[in-house]
Scaffold this active site. Structure first.
Site, PDB file in Angstrom:
ATOM      1  N   GLY A 255      24.210 -21.717  25.989  1.00 35.80           N
ATOM      2  CA  GLY A 255      23.071 -20.822  26.043  1.00 35.80           C
ATOM      3  C   GLY A 255      21.888 -21.422  25.316  1.00 35.80           C
ATOM      4  N   ALA A 256      22.175 -22.048  24.164  1.00 31.65           N
ATOM      5  CA  ALA A 256      21.139 -22.684  23.358  1.00 31.65           C
ATOM      6  C   ALA A 256      21.820 -23.567  22.324  1.00 31.65           C
ATOM      7  CB  ALA A 256      20.251 -21.640  22.688  1.00 31.65           C
ATOM      8  N   MET A 257      21.014 -24.387  21.630  1.00 29.60           N
ATOM      9  CA  MET A 257      21.533 -25.267  20.587  1.00 29.60           C
ATOM     10  C   MET A 257      20.557 -25.279  19.428  1.00 29.60           C
ATOM     11  SD  MET A 257      23.926 -27.217  19.538  1.00 29.60           S
ATOM     12  CE  MET A 257      23.993 -28.109  17.992  1.00 29.60           C
ATOM     13  N   GLU A 258      21.106 -25.099  18.219  1.00 20.47           N
ATOM     14  CA  GLU A 258      20.304 -24.811  17.035  1.00 20.47           C
ATOM     15  C   GLU A 258      19.732 -26.037  16.350  1.00 20.47           C
ATOM     16  OE1 GLU A 258      24.742 -24.816  15.670  1.00 20.47           O
ATOM     17  OE2 GLU A 258      23.587 -24.254  17.443  1.00 20.47           O
ATOM     18  N   ASN A 259      19.278 -27.027  17.077  1.00 21.09           N
ATOM     19  CA  ASN A 259      18.718 -28.217  16.461  1.00 21.09           C
ATOM     20  C   ASN A 259      17.564 -27.828  15.535  1.00 21.09           C
ATOM     21  OD1 ASN A 259      20.244 -29.798  18.531  1.00 21.09           O
ATOM     22  ND2 ASN A 259      18.683 -28.933  19.871  1.00 21.09           N
ATOM     23  N   HIS A 289      19.891 -15.556  17.208  1.00 17.64           N
ATOM     24  CA  HIS A 289      21.142 -16.263  16.908  1.00 17.64           C
ATOM     25  C   HIS A 289      20.852 -17.701  16.478  1.00 17.64           C
ATOM     26  CE1 HIS A 289      25.497 -17.270  17.943  1.00 17.64           C
ATOM     27  NE2 HIS A 289      24.943 -18.477  17.911  1.00 17.64           N
ATOM     28  N   GLU A 290      20.037 -18.397  17.259  1.00 17.51           N
ATOM     29  CA  GLU A 290      19.741 -19.797  16.918  1.00 17.51           C
ATOM     30  C   GLU A 290      18.949 -19.884  15.620  1.00 17.51           C
ATOM     31  OE1 GLU A 290      21.415 -21.941  18.610  1.00 17.51           O
ATOM     32  OE2 GLU A 290      22.019 -20.312  19.933  1.00 17.51           O
ATOM     33  N   HIS A 293      21.117 -19.821  12.637  1.00 22.49           N
ATOM     34  CA  HIS A 293      21.750 -21.120  12.388  1.00 22.49           C
ATOM     35  C   HIS A 293      20.907 -22.009  11.470  1.00 22.49           C
ATOM     36  CE1 HIS A 293      25.377 -21.215  14.724  1.00 22.49           C
ATOM     37  NE2 HIS A 293      24.786 -20.959  15.871  1.00 22.49           N
ATOM     38  N   GLU A 312      29.137 -20.017  13.733  1.00 23.09           N
ATOM     39  CA  GLU A 312      28.981 -19.136  14.900  1.00 23.09           C
ATOM     40  C   GLU A 312      29.193 -17.658  14.593  1.00 23.09           C
ATOM     41  OE1 GLU A 312      27.465 -20.181  17.253  1.00 23.09           O
ATOM     42  OE2 GLU A 312      27.746 -22.338  17.147  1.00 23.09           O
TER      43      GLU A 312
END
Length: 837
Positions: A255-259, A289-290, A293, A312
């Site tokens: 869905g997404a990535m928390e870079n 959510h991201e 993180h 998570e």
């Protein structure tokens, strides 16, 4: 290639300290590969170690003052020997672009022919971009330089430091980050910018989506700002990574990535057609959510993948909480109760269940398998229960102490528990043991005795656990008493698992007037399946249309769906409830999820004749809901989608596709057109010519995915054969196109046509799973499983496959869990047959 083991990571983490990465990428080399050069400075206490790299061609390796032979690379391991106290490693390589959403993914937009790149380093794929010590506890600053076509835009984790010449981008060093957070985007991106509270903000998308991003940019920025403000209220540590960019990228797996500094999202979140408010809420909760993180994962990173929950579970809990508290989507907990927890309950009951925080995760490959409803939804539910027990003030104090102790470093479960115990004054070892270290879910059943005057003689909540995981847990729950008119009273009770075999007497209710519905876990404070007493279950159809609280309605719908899933009540009874109560429903997420979850049960638990009857009744309920919905509102769109998915009325579907007799306010836009066409294809009323015409009208990447799904669903032997070849052997198509093909292949209406492919799944999938990277292979295997072939012979074929010793871990888990779903469906069918007899 070998997966890094926990033992190897522990040993390497104890022997080296990474000081910095200097990365230089040349993206001008064509469509197959790019040039990568990295200089790593690190300290070592042992003479030997290894780095990881997955090159197309390794060009040169230099350690300190010595050139190493590139041929020494074994799989992805680059041995390093004769280390000094301080070391410099330089690795040059040609690296392959991917079409799998990993490493540097290369995408050519069919809408305009433009090329876009993005980097995805998760879980251990930074080594597809540059050589690294690729484990989460070896954090270090990364300084990136990029050469790319002059007309492109390049962005990365850190702000741009210099643009010394056209086509050259040099970025500031990052703060210390784990290798799996490295990212960049490169291409002719469309960007919108803003600033909030001193933090530069940016949102990116492909040029072909620019008008759609522009239409929603204000909402995206507003949600982002509201979430930043709320996190700054909750946490003492401000967002630490400078700028906050969000890029919506094509063909993304997650869905997404928390870079840090550059969060990447699947660009499905840039809406090109009408969407419901629940879809907008999902985008908002994903943003939140991201952002969570940035503290849980980026600022403080788990030491190894057995503490995945520290990332998570916290992001899931805080993302939902902050969305509900800070944005217009104040009913996010309703969505969580019905959608997210259903995902968690399902995962926790399967054979592959695991603790939220397992004692050991053997290697990175096993870690990937645990990105599931347990690590996300169950973990978040456990945290919500913990907050109810400790109190919010103590909980937040513990989190802030945790951040202060471990900022820009790594932490474990023990570290977090130490901070929470100190802030709350409670000893948390027993809590962690039963909630985090043990698997499976409890069931809370209401047991009620009513006297002749209609008052409670006795009320019990009986807690049970499956025999395979016989763990009873402490629960703080609400118990709601609902009259038929929807009025309610509620008490909170603590369930003590050590008394009377897990049975808790609610003495406060003795002598009180009996309610129409007694609802355990009212307010959804704990993670447990619930079962109503018989009288309450009978009254639910009368109560639901009159019940104002959407969370309570979600819990009652969830109970009915779960009871049908477990075979405790017939699916036909669930259909009766849909007919009685769904047309009065006003909450979009409830409509969408009840229809989606019940459709899955109808398709698998009922024989063909009963299935057709059930779908017709659900379609009628959707029609009633549609007729009562306000034009242009989310509820109208949700009802229309439900009607399309369940209807067998070819004339209606064809008419809407042609623009005839469409309800006022309903836009038959690109996405609704694909839904209509997909249903017609499944019914055998459309085929290749209609799909080709729709692709011509919608030459977008999303259109290509929808077309792939439709082509796989065409009721024709040649179409099925072509689709199957894509599923099991095509590595040229991108991840999303293969997945769309697998998603469309099995249609309940085509069981005779696809019968021969049931056995082929079990014979072909082991080899197919090894053709692709684990993430993509596992998703394709899941989507391509013959889930509608509910028979003992399918289970026998699954058992024979699972007896083999050459399966990938992902395929083994997919088949094990899918076979368990078949077992449930067969139990339900047997129960229905026995009742009918």
């Amino acid at each position: 290639m070998p997966s890094l083991s926990r033992a190897e990571a522990t040993a390497r983490g104890a022997s080296i300290t990474v000081e910095s990465y200097q990365v230089d990428l040349d993206l001008t080399g064509g469509g197959e590969w790019f040039r990568s050069r990295v200089t790593i400075r690190f300290r070592a206490t042992d003479a030997d170690t290894f780095a990881e790299v997955k090159p197309a061609r390794l060009l040169a390796v230099r350690l300190n003052d010595t050139d190493l032979d590139p041929a020494a690379l074994a799989d992805n391991r680059l041995p390093l020997t004769g280390l000094a106290a301080d070391n410099t490693l330089t690795v040059e390589a040609e690296m392959a672009y991917t079409n799998t959403g990993e490493g540097v993914h290369r995408f050519v937009d069919p809408a305009d022919g433009e090329t876009y790149l993005y980097a995805m380093s998760f879980l251990d794929d930074v080594q597809r971009i540059f050589a690294a010590f690729d484990q989460p506890d070896l954090k270090a600053p990364v300084t990136l330089s990029v050469t790319a076509p002059e007309h492109w835009t390049v962005a990365a984790n850190a702000p741009l430091a210099a643009n010394p010449a056209p086509g050259r981008w040099e970025f500031a060093p990052t703060l210390p980050i784990a290798t799996y957070f490295f990212t960049l985007i490169a291409g002719p991106w469309h960007v919108r910018r803003d600033v909030h509270d001193g933090i530069p903000l940016g949102v990116y998308c492909r040029r072909s989506l620019a008008e759609h991003l522009d239409a929603d940019a204000e909402e995206i920025f507003t949600v982002t700002k509201q979430c930043l403000d709320r996190f700054h209220q909750l946490f003492d540590e401000r967002y630490p990574f400078g700028k906050y960019d969000q890029a919506f990228v094509p063909e993304f797996n997650a869905g997404a990535m928390e870079n840090p500094g550059l969060v990447t999202f699947r660009d499905d979140y840039v809406f090109r057609s009408a969407v419901t408010d629940s879809q907008r809420e999902l985008r908002a909760t994903t943003i939140a959510h991201e952002m969570a993180h940035m503290w849980f994962g980026d600022l403080v990173t788990m030491r190894w993948w057995d503490d995945l929950w520290l990332n998570e579970s916290f992001a899931e809990y805080l993302g939902t909480r902050v969305t509900a508290e800070a944005t217009r989507f104040d009913r996010a907990w309703t969505t969580f109760a019905l959608r997210r927890k259903a995902w968690g309950y399902a995962a926790d009951q399967r054979p592959s269940t695991h603790p939220v925080a397992p004692e050991r995760v053997a290697d990175a490959a096993e870690g990937l398998l645990n990105f599931d409803g347990i690590s996300y939804a169950k973990g978040a539910s456990v945290l919500r229960q913990l907050v109810a027990w400790l109190g919010d003030e103590a909980f937040l104090a513990g989190l802030n102490d945790h951040f202060a102790r471990h900022r820009f470093g790594n932490a474990t479960l023990a570290d977090l528990l130490e901070s929470l115990s100190a802030s709350s004054g409670r000893e948390l070892t027993d809590w962690a043991e039963c909630w985090l270290r043990t698997a499976q879910v409890n069931t809370l059943r209401a047991e009620v005795a009513v006297d002749a005057d209609g008052r409670y003689d006795e009320v019990l909540i009986a807690q049970t656990a499956p025999s395979t995981h016989p763990v009873l847990r402490p629960h703080r729950i609400g118990v709601g008493r609902y009259a038929v008119d929807g009025t309610a009273e509620r008490i909170e009770v603590d369930l003590d698992p050590k008394t009377d075999d897990g049975r808790t007497r609610l003495v406060a209710l003795t002598g009180e007037p009996a309610a129409a519905v007694l609802l355990p876990n009212d307010g959804d404070l704990t993670f447990a399946k619930i079962r109503l007493d018989a009288a309450s279950a009978d009254a639910v159809p009368l109560l639901l249309p009159r019940l104002a609280d959407p969370l309570a309605r979600a819990l009652l719908w969830g109970e009915a769906l779960d009871a049908a899933t477990d075979g405790e009540r017939p699916v036909t009874g669930l259909v009766d409830l849909i007919v009685a109560a769904l047309p009065a429903e006003t909450e979009v997420i409830i409509v969408e999820d009840v229809l989606a979850m019940s459709r899955s049960l109808v398709d698998r638990y009922l024989d063909p004749l009963a299935r057709r009857s059930a779908l017709a009744r659900i379609a009628t309920a959707c029609r009633r809901l549609l007729d009562g919905a306000a034009p242009g509102e989310s509820l109208q769109l949700a009802a229309a989608r439900g009607l399309i998915a369940t209807s067998t009325d070819v004339e209606l579907l064809t008419g809407w596709l042609a623009g005839r007799d469409v309800p006022d306010g309903l836009a038959v836009d690109a996405e609704l057109r694909w839904a209509l066409l997909g249903r017609l294809v499944a019914l055998g009323a459309a085929g290749a010519p209609e799909i080709a015409a729709e692709v011509a009208a919608d030459p977008s990447a999303t259109g290509a995915e929808r077309a792939a799904r439709c082509r796989a669903a065409v009721a024709d032997p040649a179409a099925k054969q072509a689709a199957w070849e894509i599923i099991v052997s095509n590595t040229e198509l991108s991840n999303r196109l293969v997945e769309a093909t697998a998603e469309g292949f099995w249609q309940p209406e085509q069981s005779e046509l696809t019968a021969g492919y049931v056995e082929r799944y079990f014979s072909d999938m082991p080899a197919a799973a090894r053709l692709r990277t684990p993430w993509v292979a596992d998703e394709v295997a899941k989507l391509a499983f013959p889930r509608h072939a509910v028979s003992q012979s399918t289970r026998e074929a699954a058992a024979a496959l699972l007896a083999r010793d050459d399966l990938t871990p992902g395929l083994r888990r997919v088949v094990t869990d899918a076979d368990d779903d078949l077992r449930r469906a067969l139990v339900a069918r047997t129960a229905v047959a026995a009742t009918s007899a």
